[in-house]
Design an enzyme around this catalytic site. Structure first.
Site, PDB file in Angstrom:
ATOM      1  CD1 TRP A 286     -16.618  59.778 -72.779  1.00  0.00           C
ATOM      2  CD2 TRP A 286     -16.842  60.007 -70.564  1.00  0.00           C
ATOM      3  NE1 TRP A 286     -17.353  58.712 -72.316  1.00  0.00           N
ATOM      4  CE2 TRP A 286     -17.505  58.822 -70.957  1.00  0.00           C
ATOM      5  CE3 TRP A 286     -16.851  60.359 -69.213  1.00  0.00           C
ATOM      6  CZ2 TRP A 286     -18.165  57.995 -70.052  1.00  0.00           C
ATOM      7  CZ3 TRP A 286     -17.515  59.526 -68.314  1.00  0.00           C
ATOM      8  CH2 TRP A 286     -18.153  58.363 -68.731  1.00  0.00           C
TER       9      TRP A 286
ATOM     10  N   GLY B  48      -7.980  49.139 -57.721  1.00  0.00           N
ATOM     11  CA  GLY B  48      -6.774  48.331 -57.838  1.00  0.00           C
ATOM     12  C   GLY B  48      -6.219  47.855 -56.506  1.00  0.00           C
TER      13      GLY B  48
ATOM     14  NE  ARG C  18     -14.165  62.676 -66.771  1.00  0.00           N
ATOM     15  CZ  ARG C  18     -13.605  61.571 -67.292  1.00  0.00           C
ATOM     16  NH1 ARG C  18     -13.848  60.390 -66.752  1.00  0.00           N
ATOM     17  NH2 ARG C  18     -12.875  61.644 -68.372  1.00  0.00           N
TER      18      ARG C  18
ATOM     19  CG  ASP D 148     -19.011  54.067 -68.245  1.00  0.00           C
ATOM     20  OD1 ASP D 148     -19.875  54.802 -68.756  1.00  0.00           O
ATOM     21  OD2 ASP D 148     -17.933  53.795 -68.807  1.00  0.00           O
TER      22      ASP D 148
ATOM     23  CD  GLU E 108     -19.258  56.616 -76.160  1.00  0.00           C
ATOM     24  OE1 GLU E 108     -18.694  56.713 -75.065  1.00  0.00           O
ATOM     25  OE2 GLU E 108     -19.659  55.528 -76.605  1.00  0.00           O
TER      26      GLU E 108
ATOM     27  CG  ASP F 104     -22.747  50.887 -77.423  1.00  0.00           C
ATOM     28  OD1 ASP F 104     -22.435  50.985 -76.234  1.00  0.00           O
ATOM     29  OD2 ASP F 104     -23.790  51.405 -77.903  1.00  0.00           O
TER      30      ASP F 104
END
Length: 572
Positions: A435, A303, A286, A382, A186, A497
């Site tokens: 994050w 999208g 990032r 991811d 994470e 998780d």
């Protein structure tokens, strides 16, 4: 340089049911993400293009992909889904829905092809395929926490060390070398300070000194990790390392070094350290604005109306036959998927994204001139984005890497290659961060999941007391077996998780059940170890529990043996 980092992780789901969150979850990721990305890397390599990607693969995922039971599970998954697609095709033909029938035929062939790729192209060995790419210099593989434990919130420094130490050992076994970098689960980081939990767990309610994450990383010779943009913005400049590896304090710096420390650009790489210690690790940051264009389903490429819609699934098979159409539209208005349209959009978006990267890099180079360090655009995602959430993601990435290859100013680089080029010297103190939402711990520590941490802290304390009270050198094979299994169940309970799935209401009941199962079994095994150490008794239930845990969750066997050997136990 463009550093694309793919965070590759799933919690331990093998032997924990099939659908929707058991082994099907793992098979889905292999079919939709890992195989397409491996094929992409091989295709680009054959064209003379070095992908230059960085994959982190979590140890708990490595154990599942390398498990001898997985090939059979994956074969069953592919075979059943191909049959479901064929059944859909026949039904669509009966209904006169020719467009949907053709799509069903595409899906049937797609699953058959995935099995053939897995079995023939990659010899049923996903980890071996990634290792081969790394050995050929096409990608870099870095590690992660052993079970993706949320490091800043673990109660004991020994728990953090175990998550990292077992990860390093697991990486060495699977990839035949030591890892140079790590993906902090994470992206969660904690500096060194006097820490306590405000939860009602007595052993940890008193503040005590804790190490910073970078101190554990240096202990295991890990050189770099990734953080989010907000953490870098809030970081405190400390200074710069001189030629003798000593710190020149921030107030004694000037010129370009002072500017770099003051601006703390996401396109620079820094050393993370602390005011009161010298241990450090480099951090890549990032570039959130640019990354958003790729991963956002609302404002980014996924999208687009022509891409395969993730959410609408056919009631009979759960296969997808519709395009996004409008990401705000009701499901009834979704239109049939047209693969050719989606493929064309993937090419267009790759060109567009390459242009964004070029413009960003040119602006940075104009601002810094020839005196600044080579800029780095770090884009972590991811891995499941590419193929699962965004079905055309691997195709987009393939076209993007081709565009970058032909660019006059862009190149891809692994984190390790860029670290070697930059050899960062500017030091900062990174704040506690992740994050997740708002850049803090709130996704993983909130009223909905507080109970999990209370139980986990009690488990950590119980394990510490067990190891202290019954010293390792006095163990026999039975005692070692109880403690090893208890330890493994504790590691599985620590997976971040579970809190994530509970907090986001994604599979909440499943996550609660999994956490409870692992934590409960760990405590029962501690009880069994305590009884055996005290009076030598082993009940039938103790033996059955041990056997069940070994059959269901028998991972990290060699790493746990190494860990207990370091505790003074002779493993038999």
């Amino acid at each position: 340089m463009i550093c694309i980092v793919l965070h590759t992780h799933l919690p331990y789901v093998l032997h924990h049911g099939n659908w929707p969150h058991g082994s099907d979850w793992l098979c889905e990721a292999v079919a939709e993400c890992y195989l397409p990305l491996l094929m992409m890397c091989n295709t680009l390599s054959a064209e003379g293009i070095n992908p230059g990607l960085t994959f982190d693969i979590s140890p708990v995922l490595c154990e599942q992909l390398a498990h001898p039971d997985f090939p059979k599970v994956f074969h069953t998954y592919c075979t059943e889904h191909a049959k479901l697609a064929e059944g859909d095709r026949k039904k669509f033909i009966d209904e006169g829905a020719q467009d949907f029938a053709e799509l069903a035929g595409v899906w049937s062939e797609w699953y058959i092809t995935k099995w053939e790729q897995f079995q023939s192209t990659f010899s049923s060995d996903i980890i071996g395929a990634f290792r081969s790419l790394q050995d050929r210099g096409l990608v870099e593989i870095i590690t992660c926490g052993a079970t993706h434990g949320y490091l800043p919130l673990l109660a004991e420094d020994s728990s953090v060390e175990q998550q990292i130490g077992i990860a390093v050992g697991n990486y060495q076994r699977h990839f035949q070398r030591a890892p140079r970098g790590i993906w902090l689960p994470e992206c969660a980081y904690r500096p060194a300070y006097s820490w306590r939990t405000y939860l009602p767990v007595a052993p940890y309610s008193i503040a005590r000194p804790r190490k910073g994450v970078e101190q554990f990383l240096q202990q295991y010779h890990i050189r770099y990790f990734v953080t989010d943009e907000g953490a870098l913005t809030s970081a405190i400049p400390l200074g710069v390392r001189d030629s003798n590896n000593l710190r020149v304090a921030y107030h004694d710096t000037y010129g370009r070094i002072r500017q770099q420390l003051d601006e703390r650009s996401v396109m620079d790489v820094f050393l993370v350290s602390g005011e009161n210690h010298r241990e450090s690790a480099a951090v890549f940051t990032r570039h959130r604005r640019i990354a958003l264009q790729v991963w956002s389903g609302e404002s980014g490429y996924p999208g687009d109306p022509d891409y395969l819609d993730f959410h609408k699934k056919y009631y009979r098979s759960a296969l997808r036959y519709w395009r996004v159409t409008d990401n705000k539209a009701d499901m009834q208005w979704k239109q049939p998927y047209v693969p050719e349209w989606a493929e064309n959009k993937a090419r267009q978006h790759a060109v567009h994204f390459c242009e964004i990267l070029e413009v960003t890099l040119r602006h940075r180079m104009m601002d810094s001139g020839e005196t600044g360090p080579p800029p780095t655009i770090c884009l972590p995602f991811d891995t499941e984005l590419f193929g699962h959430w965004w079905f055309e993601g691997p195709l987009f990435l393939e076209h993007l890497l081709r565009e970058i290859h032909t660019s006059q100013i862009l190149r891809t680089s692994t984190l390790g290659m860029q670290y070697d080029v930059l050899q960062p010297q500017c030091e900062i103190a990174l704040p506690e961060s992740s994050w997740g939402r708002n850049g803090n711990h709130e996704v993983w520590m909130n009223p909905d999941v507080q109970w999990t941490w209370e139980r986990e802290y009690l488990l950590e304390h119980r394990m510490q007391m067990l190891l202290t009270k019954h010293s390792a050198p006095g163990w026999d094979s039975t005692m070692l077996r109880f403690v090893r299994n208890a330890f493994r169940q504790m590691l599985l309970a620590q997976a971040s998780d579970w809190q994530f799935l509970i907090s986001t209401f994604a599979s909440r009941e499943y996550a609660e059940a999994r956490f409870h199962s692992h934590a409960s079994d760990a405590l029962k095994l501690c009880d069994a170890a305590e009884r055996y150490a005290t009076n030598g008794s082993v009940t039938v239930h103790d033996e059955q529990l041990c056997s069940a845990c070994e059959e269901r969750d028998g991972i990290f066997i060699q790493e746990l043996e190494q860990f207990f050997t370091r505790q003074g136990v002779t493993v038999q």
